[in-house]
Design an enzyme around this catalytic site. Structure first.
Site, PDB file in Angstrom:
ATOM      1  N   LYS A  72      -9.137   6.721 -19.163  1.00 50.03           N
ATOM      2  CA  LYS A  72      -9.489   7.249 -20.474  1.00 50.03           C
ATOM      3  C   LYS A  72      -8.265   7.196 -21.404  1.00 50.03           C
ATOM      4  CE  LYS A  72     -13.222   7.884 -18.086  1.00 50.03           C
ATOM      5  NZ  LYS A  72     -13.537   9.128 -17.415  1.00 50.03           N
ATOM      6  N   ARG A 108       0.855  -1.201   0.000  1.00 54.27           N
ATOM      7  CA  ARG A 108       0.000   0.000   0.000  1.00 54.27           C
ATOM      8  C   ARG A 108       0.882   1.239   0.000  1.00 54.27           C
ATOM      9  NH1 ARG A 108      -1.260   1.762   4.543  1.00 54.27           N
ATOM     10  NH2 ARG A 108      -2.049  -0.151   5.472  1.00 54.27           N
ATOM     11  N   TYR A 143     -17.113  17.292 -14.986  1.00 50.45           N
ATOM     12  CA  TYR A 143     -17.478  15.879 -15.105  1.00 50.45           C
ATOM     13  C   TYR A 143     -18.493  15.545 -14.000  1.00 50.45           C
ATOM     14  CZ  TYR A 143     -16.945  10.820 -14.714  1.00 50.45           C
ATOM     15  OH  TYR A 143     -17.188   9.483 -14.631  1.00 50.45           O
ATOM     16  N   ASP A 155      -8.109  19.149 -14.361  1.00 57.82           N
ATOM     17  CA  ASP A 155      -8.432  17.788 -14.781  1.00 57.82           C
ATOM     18  C   ASP A 155      -8.034  17.690 -16.255  1.00 57.82           C
ATOM     19  OD1 ASP A 155      -9.655  15.480 -15.787  1.00 57.82           O
ATOM     20  OD2 ASP A 155     -11.329  15.605 -14.375  1.00 57.82           O
TER      21      ASP A 155
HETATM   22  C1  LIG Z   1     -13.984   9.580 -16.108  1.00 60.44           C
HETATM   23  C2  LIG Z   1     -13.599  10.930 -15.619  1.00 60.44           C
HETATM   24  C3  LIG Z   1     -13.320  11.161 -14.261  1.00 60.44           C
HETATM   25  C4  LIG Z   1     -13.467  10.097 -13.193  1.00 60.44           C
HETATM   26  O1  LIG Z   1     -12.558   9.083 -13.338  1.00 60.44           O
HETATM   27  P1  LIG Z   1     -12.832   7.514 -12.961  1.00 60.44           P
HETATM   28  O2  LIG Z   1     -11.597   6.854 -13.394  1.00 60.44           O
HETATM   29  O3  LIG Z   1     -14.056   7.100 -13.712  1.00 60.44           O
HETATM   30  O4  LIG Z   1     -13.053   7.500 -11.481  1.00 60.44           O
HETATM   31  C5  LIG Z   1     -12.898  12.433 -13.902  1.00 60.44           C
HETATM   32  N1  LIG Z   1     -12.792  13.427 -14.808  1.00 60.44           N
HETATM   33  C6  LIG Z   1     -13.072  13.242 -16.107  1.00 60.44           C
HETATM   34  C7  LIG Z   1     -12.946  14.380 -17.062  1.00 60.44           C
HETATM   35  C8  LIG Z   1     -13.487  11.999 -16.568  1.00 60.44           C
HETATM   36  O5  LIG Z   1     -13.790  11.821 -17.852  1.00 60.44           O
END
Ligand SMILES: *Cc1c(COP(=O)(O)O)cnc(C)c1O
Length: 393
Positions: free
Chosen positions: A212, A57, A114, A187
Site C-alpha cells: 500500500k 532465503r 482488514y 497494523d
Molecule cells: C492489504 C492489507 C493487508 C494485507 O496485505 P497484503 O500485502 O495484501 O498481503 C493487511 N492489512 C491491511 C490494513 C491492508 O490494507
C-alpha cells in the site's frame, strides 16, 4: 543475517527514508542498493562469508537494506529494533502468528479488521487452535473485559481502520495490553510510519502491507514486521527464514524505492483527502463521511494527537442506497475502480461487494451504501470534478 547498525544520531524522517540501510554500494559506489538477484554466495573456504551472506532465503543484501530502512522509519529511537520484509502483508502476519502464538492462545482482533487478517486468524489460525475474539478496540473498557490475563497473547489494532477509518488510542490500548502481559501489534498500513509511529506510542510490533503506502505505486506486493524488542525480533527472524516467507530482491528494491518518497506522498495524499472529504460533507447525495481529519469524526482528537496528518483514505455513504453506491463506482473516470489502496493513483471501490465481500454476515460486515476512496496525488481539481460528475449521475 547481517543488518548494518542504525547510526546513533537521529536524522529526520525523510533523511532516514532515503539513506537508512542504503550506504553507496562498497564495490561500485552505486548510490542506490543494487538488486542482488542471486540465491547463493561464494564462500572463501568453508564458512568464510564475505559479506555475512550465505543463502538468500536467510539473507539478501537488497532485502537487508529495506529491513534496516523500515526499522529506522518505525523506531528511529531504538538502535536495535528489528525490521523484517515479507512476500506480502499476510505472509508477515502468518509468520508472526506461528512465531509468537501457540494452540490454545487467545487473541483480540479489531471488530473491523482488514478482511484478509480476519480470514487468516479465523480460517487458518482458528483450526490450528487459536481463539480469536473480535472486539471494538476503540472502546478501552470493552477491550479490558475482552483481554484474558495469562491467556491473551496478542492484542491487534488497526488505526485508522478499514474501511470505516475508526481510530484506536494506541497509548491507552498499549497500557491495558501490557497490564495483562500481552503483546500489542499495530497494523500501520493505512497511516504509514510518516503519519504515525506506533512503537513510539507503546506498541511492541508494527505490521505493514507494504503493498500500500510504503511501496506506493501499485507495482509490488509485500509485507513487513518491525519489532521493538530485539529478542522477539530474533524469534521472528528465525521464523521468517524457517517458514521462507521472505520478500524477493526485486520486490524489496521496489519497496525501498517507494519509501524514499513516502513523506512527500503522504503530505499530498492527506491534503487531497482533506479537500475530497470537505467536498463530500457538503454534497446533498452523501449521508455520511468517514475521515479522521473531520472535527466531528469520533476519533478526531485521538488521531490529532497520535498522527502527523490524517491520511489519504476517505469513505462515505450515499443516501440513495446500495445500487447508487455501486453506480457511482462505475461512473468515475480519474478514480479507477479497483481494490487495494495507497498508490499514487486514486482508487474507488464498493467494500460490501469487493474488499469486504468475504465478511458479509460476520461482525465485520460493512454498510452496503458505503464507498471507499484511496485518494491519490493527482491534481485535486481533477479529483473533485470527477467525483462531482459521478455523484450527480
Ligand atoms: C492489504 C492489507 C493487508 C494485507 O496485505 P497484503 O500485502 O495484501 O498481503 C493487511 N492489512 C491491511 C490494513 C491492508 O490494507
Amino acid at each position: 543475517m547481517s543488518t548494518p547498525p542504525t547510526p546513533p544520531a537521529q536524522p529526520g524522517f525523510e533523511t532516514l527514508a532515503i539513506h537508512a540501510g542504503q550506504e553507496p554500494d562498497p564495490l561500485t559506489g552505486a548510490v542506490v542498493p543494487p538488486i542482488y538477484q542471486v540465491s547463493t554466495f561464494k564462500q572463501d573456504g568453508v564458512g568464510g562469508l564475505r559479506g555475512g551472506y550465505e543463502y538468500a532465503r536467510s539473507g539478501n543484501p537488497t532485502r537487508a537494506a529495506l529491513e534496516t530502512c523500515l526499522a529506522a522509519l518505525e523506531a528511529p529511537h531504538l538502535a536495535d529494533a528489528v525490521g523484517l520484509a515479507f512476500a506480502s502483508g499476510l505472509a508477515a502476519e502468518d509468520t508472526l502468528i506461528r512465531a509468537l502464538c501457540r494452540p490454545g492462545d487467545h487473541v483480540v482482533l479489531p471488530h473491523d479488521a482488514y478482511g484478509g487478517t480476519y480470514r487468516l486468524f479465523t480460517k487458518v489460525a482458528g483450526p490450528w487452535g487459536l481463539h480469536v475474539n473480535p472486539v471494538n478496540v476503540t472502546d478501552i473498557d470493552l477491550l479490558r473485559k475482552a483481554i484474558v490475563p495469562g491467556r491473551t497473547r496478542l492484542v491487534w489494532v488497526e488505526t485508522p481502520s478499514n474501511p470505516l477509518l475508526s481510530i484506536a488510542d494506541i497509548t491507552a490500548v498499549a497500557e491495558v495490553t501490557h497490564e495483562a502481559g500481552a503483546l500489542l501489534v499495530v497494523d500501520n498500513t493505512f497511516a504509514s510510519p510518516y503519519l504515525q509511529q506506533p512503537i513510539i506510542l507503546g506498541a511492541d510490533i508494527v505490521v505493514h502491507s507494504t503493498t500500500k503506502y510504503a511501496g506506493g505505486h501499485s507495482d509490488v506486493v509485500g509485507g513487513a514486521l518491525i519489532v521493538a524488542d530485539p529478542e522477539i525480533g530474533a524469534t521472528l527472524a528465525f521464523h521468517q527464514n524457517a517458514q521462507g516467507s521472505i520478500a524477493g530482491p526485486f520486490d524489496s528494491w521496489l519497496t525501498l524505492r517507494g519509501l524514499k518518497t513516502l513523506g512527500v506522498r503522504m503530505d499530498r495524499h492527506s491534503a487531497n483527502a482533506r479537500t475530497v472529504a470537505e467536498f463530500l460533507v457538503q454534497h446533498p447525495a452523501v449521508s455520511q463521511v468517514y475521515w479522521p481529519g473531520l472535527p466531528d469524526h469520533p476519533g478526531h482528537a485521538i488521531a490529532a494527537r497520535q498522527m502527523r496528518d490524517f491520511g489519504g483514505m476517505v469513505s462515505f455513504r450515499v443516501s440513495a442506497g446500495e445500487q447508487e453506491a455501486v453506480d457511482i463506482c462505475g461512473r468515475t473516470q480519474v478514480f479507477t475502480l479497483g481494490e487495494s489502496l495507497g498508490g499514487v493513483e486514486s482508487l474507488i471501490e464498493h467494500p460490501a461487494r469487493m474488499t469486504h465481500a468475504s465478511v458479509a454476515g460476520s461482525p465485520l460486515e460493512v454498510p452496503s451504501d458505503l464507498i471507499r476512496l484511496s485518494v491519490g496525488i493527482e491534481s485535486i481539481e481533477d479529483l473533485i470534478a470527477d467525483l462531482a460528475v459521478a455523484l450527480d449521475g
